[in-house]
Each structure stands twice: as structure tokens, then as C-alpha cells.
Design a protein around this motif. Structure first.
Motif, PDB file in Angstrom:
ATOM      1  N   UNK A  26       0.817  -1.205   0.000  1.00 53.24           N
ATOM      2  CA  UNK A  26       0.000   0.000   0.000  1.00 53.24           C
ATOM      3  C   UNK A  26       0.849   1.252   0.000  1.00 53.24           C
ATOM      4  N   UNK A  27       1.954   1.227   0.743  1.00 53.93           N
ATOM      5  CA  UNK A  27       2.859   2.368   0.744  1.00 53.93           C
ATOM      6  C   UNK A  27       3.437   2.623  -0.633  1.00 53.93           C
ATOM      7  N   UNK A  28       3.748   1.554  -1.362  1.00 52.49           N
ATOM      8  CA  UNK A  28       4.285   1.709  -2.716  1.00 52.49           C
ATOM      9  C   UNK A  28       3.224   2.257  -3.668  1.00 52.49           C
ATOM     10  N   UNK A  79      -3.021   0.842  13.559  1.00 56.75           N
ATOM     11  CA  UNK A  79      -1.977   1.766  13.087  1.00 56.75           C
ATOM     12  C   UNK A  79      -1.398   1.415  11.722  1.00 56.75           C
ATOM     13  N   UNK A  80      -1.584   0.176  11.258  1.00 58.15           N
ATOM     14  CA  UNK A  80      -0.924  -0.265  10.033  1.00 58.15           C
ATOM     15  C   UNK A  80      -1.214   0.612   8.830  1.00 58.15           C
ATOM     16  N   UNK A  81      -2.505   0.887   8.601  1.00 54.87           N
ATOM     17  CA  UNK A  81      -2.876   1.703   7.462  1.00 54.87           C
ATOM     18  C   UNK A  81      -2.364   3.126   7.572  1.00 54.87           C
ATOM     19  N   UNK A  82      -2.410   3.672   8.775  1.00 52.18           N
ATOM     20  CA  UNK A  82      -1.919   5.029   9.012  1.00 52.18           C
ATOM     21  C   UNK A  82      -0.428   5.120   8.672  1.00 52.18           C
ATOM     22  N   UNK A  83       0.299   4.058   8.973  1.00 49.11           N
ATOM     23  CA  UNK A  83       1.743   4.030   8.708  1.00 49.11           C
ATOM     24  C   UNK A  83       2.039   4.215   7.221  1.00 49.11           C
ATOM     25  N   UNK A  84       1.131   3.754   6.362  1.00 47.37           N
ATOM     26  CA  UNK A  84       1.361   3.885   4.925  1.00 47.37           C
ATOM     27  C   UNK A  84       1.538   5.341   4.523  1.00 47.37           C
ATOM     28  N   UNK A  85       0.698   6.221   5.074  1.00 50.00           N
ATOM     29  CA  UNK A  85       0.780   7.644   4.728  1.00 50.00           C
ATOM     30  C   UNK A  85       2.091   8.245   5.198  1.00 50.00           C
ATOM     31  N   UNK A 117      -7.310  18.139   5.638  1.00 51.77           N
ATOM     32  CA  UNK A 117      -6.251  17.127   5.597  1.00 51.77           C
ATOM     33  C   UNK A 117      -5.126  17.449   6.576  1.00 51.77           C
ATOM     34  N   UNK A 118      -4.400  16.402   6.929  1.00 50.64           N
ATOM     35  CA  UNK A 118      -3.162  16.543   7.701  1.00 50.64           C
ATOM     36  C   UNK A 118      -2.020  16.409   6.700  1.00 50.64           C
ATOM     37  N   UNK A 119      -1.216  17.434   6.565  1.00 46.04           N
ATOM     38  CA  UNK A 119      -0.183  17.463   5.529  1.00 46.04           C
ATOM     39  C   UNK A 119       0.913  16.447   5.817  1.00 46.04           C
ATOM     40  N   UNK A 120       1.641  16.081   4.770  1.00 43.90           N
ATOM     41  CA  UNK A 120       2.761  15.146   4.926  1.00 43.90           C
ATOM     42  C   UNK A 120       3.829  15.730   5.844  1.00 43.90           C
ATOM     43  N   UNK A 121       4.008  17.046   5.793  1.00 44.26           N
ATOM     44  CA  UNK A 121       4.987  17.693   6.669  1.00 44.26           C
ATOM     45  C   UNK A 121       4.556  17.588   8.133  1.00 44.26           C
ATOM     46  N   UNK A 122       3.250  17.708   8.371  1.00 41.18           N
ATOM     47  CA  UNK A 122       2.728  17.643   9.738  1.00 41.18           C
ATOM     48  C   UNK A 122       2.900  16.251  10.330  1.00 41.18           C
ATOM     49  N   UNK A 123       2.637  15.216   9.522  1.00 38.82           N
ATOM     50  CA  UNK A 123       2.669  13.854  10.056  1.00 38.82           C
ATOM     51  C   UNK A 123       4.084  13.254  10.069  1.00 38.82           C
ATOM     52  N   UNK A 124       5.033  13.935   9.425  1.00 37.56           N
ATOM     53  CA  UNK A 124       6.378  13.368   9.266  1.00 37.56           C
ATOM     54  C   UNK A 124       7.024  13.012  10.595  1.00 37.56           C
ATOM     55  N   UNK A 125       6.886  13.875  11.595  1.00 43.48           N
ATOM     56  CA  UNK A 125       7.562  13.660  12.878  1.00 43.48           C
ATOM     57  C   UNK A 125       6.647  13.064  13.935  1.00 43.48           C
ATOM     58  N   UNK A 126       5.457  12.657  13.530  1.00 42.10           N
ATOM     59  CA  UNK A 126       4.501  12.096  14.480  1.00 42.10           C
ATOM     60  C   UNK A 126       4.749  10.600  14.681  1.00 42.10           C
ATOM     61  N   UNK A 127       4.602  10.145  15.910  1.00 45.13           N
ATOM     62  CA  UNK A 127       4.583   8.720  16.194  1.00 45.13           C
ATOM     63  C   UNK A 127       3.310   8.125  15.594  1.00 45.13           C
ATOM     64  N   UNK A 159      -2.504   7.905  14.921  1.00 49.93           N
ATOM     65  CA  UNK A 159      -3.731   7.123  14.822  1.00 49.93           C
ATOM     66  C   UNK A 159      -4.775   7.615  15.820  1.00 49.93           C
ATOM     67  N   UNK A 160      -4.346   7.889  17.043  1.00 51.69           N
ATOM     68  CA  UNK A 160      -5.255   8.393  18.081  1.00 51.69           C
ATOM     69  C   UNK A 160      -5.785   9.768  17.695  1.00 51.69           C
ATOM     70  N   UNK A 161      -4.905  10.606  17.138  1.00 49.42           N
ATOM     71  CA  UNK A 161      -5.319  11.950  16.737  1.00 49.42           C
ATOM     72  C   UNK A 161      -6.366  11.904  15.627  1.00 49.42           C
ATOM     73  N   UNK A 162      -6.138  11.065  14.622  1.00 49.51           N
ATOM     74  CA  UNK A 162      -7.091  10.969  13.513  1.00 49.51           C
ATOM     75  C   UNK A 162      -8.426  10.412  14.001  1.00 49.51           C
ATOM     76  N   UNK A 163      -8.380   9.430  14.889  1.00 52.17           N
ATOM     77  CA  UNK A 163      -9.627   8.895  15.435  1.00 52.17           C
ATOM     78  C   UNK A 163     -10.384   9.981  16.192  1.00 52.17           C
ATOM     79  N   UNK A 164      -9.666  10.809  16.938  1.00 51.33           N
ATOM     80  CA  UNK A 164     -10.305  11.899  17.670  1.00 51.33           C
ATOM     81  C   UNK A 164     -10.962  12.903  16.744  1.00 51.33           C
TER      82      UNK A 164
END
Length: 240
Positions: A134-136, A163-169, A207-217, A222-227
Motif C-alpha cells: 500500500x505504501x508503494x 496503526x498499520x494503514x496510518x503508517x502507509x501515509x 487534511x493533515x499534511x505530509x509535513x505535519x505527520x512526518x515527525x509524528x509517532x 492514529x489516536x489523533x485521527x480517530x479523535x
């Protein structure tokens, strides 16, 4: 319900010549151009399904979807979530599906063409490989949709996001686009027999930008998006 199933089956048979044509599309086409052609029939099929349920789909926020590949993250209310979202979200996307669907004739062929990923959640090693695949897909310029709850909540409380799917982004460095859907469970899962025509609401959130999520655990993300999805779903339910 029978009418809807007959339509779905006959349309799949009707789609076979088109499926063969899109398999032969020029590989040198741009991702955007190719996806536009490949997804045209699946989107029309999805809108046709919802029309025959007698339900009305209302969508807002789609104008803010970023250009380029994105990961759509949605709550999973019911079985009709996929045709609702395929038919209403303008950007072409594939989605994560359970491995059993790969055995279905014709429909699995279309799913492969729109860049869907099949995952076996009972096989951890295979599931990890599917997440990498999926990441590819995202890195290659295609968008994907995931339901991180894993299974339908049937209109009840949200299940914990995996978390698996979130990791793809995060790995593919693409934006995450949260999506809220409300009403599909009322239409089908909560009915004792058949389908009840309903108003179904879809909201595409900022949306949450790629720059925003880059340094996120990934777990934190995953918890943030669910919220975010839970808050929007609560507002949607109150408004209804």
C-alpha cells in the motif's frame, strides 16, 4: 435488496469488455489520466447501486481534497460505505480489502485495476507485506482509502483505530484526509430485512499534511485521527 443485487451482478457482466480494455491501457500515461479512465466505470457502478437503494448521498468538503496522492481515513459504519465513498468522492482511489474478496470473479479484477490492496489480517507476515504494498501504491501516485477500525461498527461506537494503514501515509509522505460517513448502518445493518432508504452524509475533513505527520509517532497519529473523526461524527449526529 434483491433488486440491488441483480443490478450489481448484471452490471459486473456488462463491465467485462471495459475491464479488458483498461487492462491494455498505455503504461506511459500519467497516473492522473490513467486513474481517471480506470475509475470511471467503478464510480458509475457505485452511484447506480446507491440510486437503487433509494437513498440520497450528501457530501461536503470534497473541494478541499489536496492534489496528488492521499490516504483517505474513514469510519466504517456498514457494508455500503465503499459504494457510497467510491461514488461520491471525486478523486479516484483504491482501498484496503479483506483477502477473501480476491476470490470473487470480475469484481476482484476491477479492484486490482483501481489499485486496491488485499490483506489477510490473520496472517501477520502477509499483513505487513500488504501494508508495504500500500505504501508503494501511494508513492507511485495513487490514492487509497482505509477503514482503520478493521470491521464495521454498525453505527455504534468507533472501534480503536489500527496503526498499520496510518503508517502507509507516513512512510509514503502523503497527506491524510479524514472522512466521516453517517447513515449506511441505518440503511442496512440496523434493518431486520432488506434495505431502508435513508439520507447518508459524507464529510471530507481538512487534511493533515505530509509535513505535519512526518515527525509524528504512528500510534499518536492514529489516536489523533480517530479523535478528529469522532468529533466530526458527534457533530453530525447532533445536527441530525
Amino acid at each position: 435488496m434483491v433488486y440491488v443485487l441483480i443490478y450489481m451482478g448484471l452490471y459486473l457482466l456488462y463491465s467485462i469488455p471495459t475491464l479488458q480494455k483498461v487492462k491494455r491501457l498505455d503504461r506511459d500515461m500519467s497516473v492522473e489520466e490513467r486513474d481517471g479512465i480506470v475509475h470511471d466505470l467503478p464510480k458509475r457502478w457505485s452511484r447506480g447501486i446507491m440510486k437503487r437503494t433509494g437513498s440520497n448521498v450528501h457530501i461536503k468538503g470534497q473541494e478541499a481534497i489536496p492534489a496528488g496522492p492521499v490516504l483517505f481515513v474513514a469510519n466504517h459504519s456498514g457494508d455500503f460505505d465503499v459504494p457510497v465513498l467510491l461514488g461520491s468522492i471525486p478523486k479516484p482511489f483504491g482501498f484496503i480489502s479483506k483477502m477473501e474478496v480476491k476470490k470473487l470473479p470480475i469484481i476482484s479484477g476491477w479492484m486490482e485495476m483501481i489499485s486496491c490492496i488485499f490483506i489477510d489480517r490473520k496472517n501477520r507476515r502477509q499483513a505487513v507485506l500488504s501494508i508495504r504494498e500500500g505504501g508503494m501504491v501511494l508513492k507511485n501516485g495513487h490514492s487509497l482509502l482505509i477503514f482503520p477500525e478493521g470491521t464495521r461498527n454498525k453505527g455504534g461506537a468507533l472501534k480503536e483505530f489500527k496503526t498499520g494503514g496510518i503508517r502507509m501515509a507516513k512512510d509514503a509522505a502523503v497527506p491524510i484526509v479524514p472522512v466521516v460517513i453517517q447513515g449506511t448502518a441505518d440503511m442496512f445493518e440496523k434493518q431486520r430485512l432488506g434495505i431502508k432508504p435513508c439520507d447518508i452524509y459524507v464529510e471530507v475533513l481538512p487534511s493533515l499534511s505530509s509535513a505535519y505527520i512526518a515527525d509524528k509517532d504512528v500510534k499518536e497519529l492514529s489516536i489523533e485521527v480517530q479523535g478528529i473523526i469522532q468529533a466530526a461524527l458527534d457533530e453530525m449526529r447532533i445536527a441530525a
